[in-house]
Design an enzyme around this catalytic site. Structure first.
Site, PDB file in Angstrom:
ATOM      1  N   ASN A   5       0.781  -1.239   0.086  1.00 13.10           N
ATOM      2  CA  ASN A   5       0.034   0.100   0.030  1.00 13.10           C
ATOM      3  C   ASN A   5       0.900   1.147   0.032  1.00 13.10           C
ATOM      4  O   ASN A   5       1.241   1.629   1.198  1.00 13.10           O
ATOM      5  CB  ASN A   5      -0.896  -0.019   1.204  1.00 13.10           C
ATOM      6  CG  ASN A   5      -1.663   1.310   1.408  1.00 13.10           C
ATOM      7  OD1 ASN A   5      -1.879   2.071   0.362  1.00 13.10           O
ATOM      8  ND2 ASN A   5      -2.163   1.235   2.567  1.00 13.10           N
ATOM      9  N   TRP A   6       0.909   1.769  -1.128  1.00 14.14           N
ATOM     10  CA  TRP A   6       1.954   3.038  -1.177  1.00 14.14           C
ATOM     11  C   TRP A   6       1.174   4.288  -0.750  1.00 14.14           C
ATOM     12  O   TRP A   6       2.145   5.235  -0.524  1.00 14.14           O
ATOM     13  CB  TRP A   6       2.186   3.287  -2.555  1.00 14.14           C
ATOM     14  CG  TRP A   6       2.996   2.074  -3.502  1.00 14.14           C
ATOM     15  CD1 TRP A   6       3.453   0.874  -2.814  1.00 14.14           C
ATOM     16  CD2 TRP A   6       3.508   2.069  -4.696  1.00 14.14           C
ATOM     17  NE1 TRP A   6       4.226   0.203  -3.818  1.00 14.14           N
ATOM     18  CE2 TRP A   6       4.184   1.000  -4.950  1.00 14.14           C
ATOM     19  CE3 TRP A   6       3.566   2.910  -5.800  1.00 14.14           C
ATOM     20  CZ2 TRP A   6       4.949   0.605  -6.138  1.00 14.14           C
ATOM     21  CZ3 TRP A   6       4.240   2.796  -6.939  1.00 14.14           C
ATOM     22  CH2 TRP A   6       4.750   1.728  -7.074  1.00 14.14           C
ATOM     23  N   LYS A   7       0.159   4.332  -0.393  1.00 10.71           N
ATOM     24  CA  LYS A   7      -0.512   5.367   0.175  1.00 10.71           C
ATOM     25  C   LYS A   7      -0.390   6.786  -0.882  1.00 10.71           C
ATOM     26  O   LYS A   7      -0.171   6.622  -1.995  1.00 10.71           O
ATOM     27  CB  LYS A   7       0.004   5.778   1.535  1.00 10.71           C
ATOM     28  CG  LYS A   7       0.148   4.527   2.544  1.00 10.71           C
ATOM     29  CD  LYS A   7       0.089   4.936   4.048  1.00 10.71           C
ATOM     30  CE  LYS A   7       0.317   3.632   4.798  1.00 10.71           C
ATOM     31  NZ  LYS A   7       0.112   3.654   6.063  1.00 10.71           N
ATOM     32  N   HIS A  90      -9.526   1.221   4.797  1.00  7.76           N
ATOM     33  CA  HIS A  90      -8.009   1.461   5.552  1.00  7.76           C
ATOM     34  C   HIS A  90      -8.291   2.325   7.002  1.00  7.76           C
ATOM     35  O   HIS A  90      -9.127   3.390   6.817  1.00  7.76           O
ATOM     36  CB  HIS A  90      -7.075   1.695   4.512  1.00  7.76           C
ATOM     37  CG  HIS A  90      -5.762   2.046   4.956  1.00  7.76           C
ATOM     38  ND1 HIS A  90      -5.028   2.845   5.970  1.00  7.76           N
ATOM     39  CD2 HIS A  90      -4.689   1.088   4.885  1.00  7.76           C
ATOM     40  CE1 HIS A  90      -3.821   2.490   6.134  1.00  7.76           C
ATOM     41  NE2 HIS A  90      -3.699   1.619   5.768  1.00  7.76           N
ATOM     42  N   GLU A  92      -6.534   4.713   7.847  1.00  8.54           N
ATOM     43  CA  GLU A  92      -6.558   6.163   7.480  1.00  8.54           C
ATOM     44  C   GLU A  92      -7.691   6.746   6.787  1.00  8.54           C
ATOM     45  O   GLU A  92      -8.075   8.028   7.024  1.00  8.54           O
ATOM     46  CB  GLU A  92      -5.220   6.277   6.377  1.00  8.54           C
ATOM     47  CG  GLU A  92      -4.004   6.256   7.094  1.00  8.54           C
ATOM     48  CD  GLU A  92      -2.754   5.639   6.775  1.00  8.54           C
ATOM     49  OE1 GLU A  92      -2.750   5.811   5.348  1.00  8.54           O
ATOM     50  OE2 GLU A  92      -1.936   4.903   7.184  1.00  8.54           O
ATOM     51  N   GLU A 160      -5.507  -5.198  10.709  1.00  6.03           N
ATOM     52  CA  GLU A 160      -4.486  -3.910  10.871  1.00  6.03           C
ATOM     53  C   GLU A 160      -4.524  -3.328  12.003  1.00  6.03           C
ATOM     54  O   GLU A 160      -5.430  -2.232  12.136  1.00  6.03           O
ATOM     55  CB  GLU A 160      -4.319  -2.929   9.655  1.00  6.03           C
ATOM     56  CG  GLU A 160      -4.100  -3.619   8.357  1.00  6.03           C
ATOM     57  CD  GLU A 160      -3.645  -2.703   7.414  1.00  6.03           C
ATOM     58  OE1 GLU A 160      -2.458  -2.903   6.782  1.00  6.03           O
ATOM     59  OE2 GLU A 160      -4.179  -1.715   7.365  1.00  6.03           O
ATOM     60  N   GLY A 166       2.318   1.995  10.630  1.00  5.22           N
ATOM     61  CA  GLY A 166       3.321   3.473  10.444  1.00  5.22           C
ATOM     62  C   GLY A 166       4.145   3.791  11.600  1.00  5.22           C
ATOM     63  O   GLY A 166       4.594   4.824  11.719  1.00  5.22           O
ATOM     64  N   SER A 206       3.313  -2.078  10.295  1.00  5.83           N
ATOM     65  CA  SER A 206       4.992  -2.319  10.534  1.00  5.83           C
ATOM     66  C   SER A 206       5.339  -3.515  10.233  1.00  5.83           C
ATOM     67  O   SER A 206       6.540  -3.873  10.888  1.00  5.83           O
ATOM     68  CB  SER A 206       5.372  -1.793  12.002  1.00  5.83           C
ATOM     69  OG  SER A 206       4.957  -0.351  12.403  1.00  5.83           O
ATOM     70  N   GLY A 227       2.744  -1.230   4.426  1.00  5.87           N
ATOM     71  CA  GLY A 227       2.979   0.387   4.040  1.00  5.87           C
ATOM     72  C   GLY A 227       4.368   0.777   3.679  1.00  5.87           C
ATOM     73  O   GLY A 227       4.940   0.494   2.515  1.00  5.87           O
ATOM     74  N   GLY A 228       4.840   1.496   4.790  1.00  2.92           N
ATOM     75  CA  GLY A 228       6.333   1.907   4.406  1.00  2.92           C
ATOM     76  C   GLY A 228       7.201   0.980   3.947  1.00  2.92           C
ATOM     77  O   GLY A 228       8.049   1.531   2.878  1.00  2.92           O
TER      78      GLY A 228
HETATM   79  C1  PEP Z   1      -0.779   0.106   5.716  1.00  4.27           C
HETATM   80  O1  PEP Z   1      -0.860   1.011   5.427  1.00  4.27           O
HETATM   81  O2  PEP Z   1      -1.711  -0.698   5.600  1.00  4.27           O
HETATM   82  C2  PEP Z   1       0.408  -0.316   6.543  1.00  4.27           C
HETATM   83  C3  PEP Z   1       0.181  -1.436   7.380  1.00  4.27           C
HETATM   84  O3  PEP Z   1       1.569   0.610   7.003  1.00  4.27           O
HETATM   85  P1  PEP Z   1       2.803   0.249   7.608  1.00  4.27           P
HETATM   86  O4  PEP Z   1       3.313  -0.950   7.133  1.00  4.27           O
HETATM   87  O5  PEP Z   1       3.676   1.500   7.166  1.00  4.27           O
HETATM   88  O6  PEP Z   1       2.479   0.224   9.181  1.00  4.27           O
END
Ligand code: PEP
Length: 241
Positions: A5-7, A90, A92, A160, A166, A206, A227-228
């Site tokens: 997930n590049w956001k 999600h 966010e 999640e 994040g 994470s 994500g990251g």
């Molecule tokens: C996400 O955006 O779904 C996520 C899990 O982010 P991260 O891996 O950065 O915690």
């Protein structure tokens, strides 16, 4: 499945660089590899992944196919660009853009109507976990988001925990497994043993090359939504492997 997930990250040029580099690696055929770039990069990404086993997903969508919804993107538009998946609900979207379960439910139904596979995200906040509300929150998010949906065979779930997204602090593998198992049991009770067995439940929060192995050893964790760490080609390739 390993889903990135590049956001709100990566321009078209950065997307091209990422995919070109990723395609140089020998990608395993026995895994679903998914990238979810921002809307603006989907068209470019769609062309670049052709002939590879990288699949394309979007990060959100509207529930209508077309209409007066300024600034929104429809499932039909995503389909046309070659998206197979769409992340819905999600944290966010829930917390920054106030999306609730009933809106997410409409979006899931719209995605399924157009044969897009929703990746439904659910998870508790730190405050809810501290108050021992994790199970209740996850259950209600799941059941309300899936309301009136009889066939869940094209839906993927992602647990999640919001406190892990994040933050660099992942859920301990056994902590995540406890919730994944609870989700599978709930699917079994609400749908069928087959539906529970077949559905994929990803963990997100994470996930990094350093912790993925331990997380994926758990029986009910079927992949990761990242994500990251999905933004860097080398890290993403390590995660896939
Ligand atoms: C996400 O955006 O779904 C996520 C899990 O982010 P991260 O891996 O950065 O915690």
């Amino acid at each position: 499945m390993i889903a990135g997930n590049w956001k709100m990250n990566k321009t078209v040029k950065e997307t091209k660089d990422f995919i070109t580099k990723l395609k140089k690696h020998a990608l395993p055929k026995n895994k679903d590899i998914l990238i979810c770039p921002p809307f603006t990069a989907l068209s470019k990404a769609s062309g670049l992944i052709k002939g590879s086993n990288i699949q394309l997903g979007a990060q959100n969508m509207h529930y209508e196919v077309a209409g007066a919804f300024t600034g929104e993107i429809s499932p039909l538009m995503l389909k046309e660009l070659g998206c197979k998946y769409v992340i819905l609900g999600h944290s966010e979207r829930r917390h920054i853009f106030n999306e609730d379960d009933s809106l997410i439910n409409r979006k899931i139904k719209a995605a399924l109507n157009l044969k897009l596979k929703p990746i439904l995200c659910i998870g508790e906040t730190l405050d809810q976990r501290k108050k021992n509300k994790t199970e209740g929150i996850v259950k209600s998010q799941l059941l309300n988001s899936l309301k009136d949906i009889k066939d869940i065979s094209n839906i993927i779930l992602a647990y999640e925990p919001v406190w892990a997204i994040g933050t660099g602090i992942n859920a301990a593998p056994e902590q995540a497994e406890e919730i994944h198992k609870m989700i599978r049991t709930l699917i079994k009770k609400t749908y069928s043993p087959k539906a529970a067995n077949d559905i994929r439940i990803l963990y997100g929060g994470s996930v990094k090359p350093e912790n993925i192995k331990e997380l994926m050893k758990e029986q009910d964790i079927d992949g990761a939504l990242v994500g990251g760490a999905s933004l860097d080609t080398d890290k993403f390739f390590k995660l896939i492997n």
